[in-house]
Write a protein that holds these residues in place. Structure first.
Motif, short mmCIF file in Angstrom:
data_model
loop_
_atom_site.label_atom_id
_atom_site.label_comp_id
_atom_site.label_asym_id
_atom_site.label_seq_id
_atom_site.Cartn_x
_atom_site.Cartn_y
_atom_site.Cartn_z
N LYS A 55 1.67 -0.81 -6.91
CA LYS A 55 2.44 0.22 -7.64
C LYS A 55 3.17 1.12 -6.65
CE LYS A 55 -0.49 0.35 -11.72
NZ LYS A 55 -1.44 1.13 -12.53
N THR A 56 2.48 1.52 -5.59
CA THR A 56 3.08 2.40 -4.59
C THR A 56 4.25 1.69 -3.89
OG1 THR A 56 1.00 3.58 -4.23
CG2 THR A 56 2.63 3.70 -2.45
N LYS A 67 6.13 -0.65 -5.11
CA LYS A 67 7.24 -0.73 -6.06
C LYS A 67 7.97 0.61 -6.15
CE LYS A 67 8.45 -2.20 -10.68
NZ LYS A 67 7.99 -2.82 -11.93
N GLN A 68 7.20 1.70 -6.22
CA GLN A 68 7.81 3.04 -6.31
C GLN A 68 8.64 3.36 -5.08
OE1 GLN A 68 4.35 5.49 -6.86
NE2 GLN A 68 4.34 5.22 -9.08
N LYS A 69 8.20 2.88 -3.93
CA LYS A 69 8.88 3.20 -2.68
C LYS A 69 9.90 2.14 -2.27
CE LYS A 69 5.30 6.21 -0.97
NZ LYS A 69 5.91 7.38 -0.40
N GLY A 70 10.04 1.11 -3.09
CA GLY A 70 11.00 0.06 -2.79
C GLY A 70 10.59 -0.81 -1.61
N CYS A 120 1.80 7.49 2.49
CA CYS A 120 1.03 7.83 1.30
C CYS A 120 -0.43 8.08 1.67
CB CYS A 120 1.13 6.70 0.27
SG CYS A 120 0.39 5.15 0.80
N ASP A 151 -3.47 6.02 -2.95
CA ASP A 151 -2.26 5.33 -3.39
C ASP A 151 -2.29 3.84 -3.02
OD1 ASP A 151 -1.10 7.76 -4.31
OD2 ASP A 151 -0.55 8.24 -2.24
#
Length: 71
Positions: free
Chosen positions: A9-10, A12-15, A61, A65
């Motif tokens: 998830k982390t 994906k959020q950070k690309g 992070c 995370d």
């Protein structure tokens, strides 16, 4: 049991991609996440605390995370 669900998830959020993890060493000269380690993460297998530390640095992070504990 340790789950790496938060890691994906982390990322994906950070690309970030698996490629990002494996090639970060070239960019900053310090963090190495090998292809075999990425494979271990994908399979939910154990990794070293050094790997967790490197992931936190690469993704900027906290440990929460990247991993979570599941009973």
């Amino acid at each position: 049991m340790i789950s790496y669900e938060p890691l994906w998830k982390t990322m994906k959020q950070k690309g970030a991609t698996e490629h990002t993890l494996r090639n970060k060493e070239k960019e900053n000269g310090g963090y190495i996440i090998s292809g075999s380690t990425v494979s271990r993460l994908k399979k939910g297998e154990s990794v070293s605390t050094n790997t967790l530390d490197a992931l936190c640095h690469i993704l900027d992070c906290d440990l929460k995370d990247i991993i979570k504990f599941k009973k």
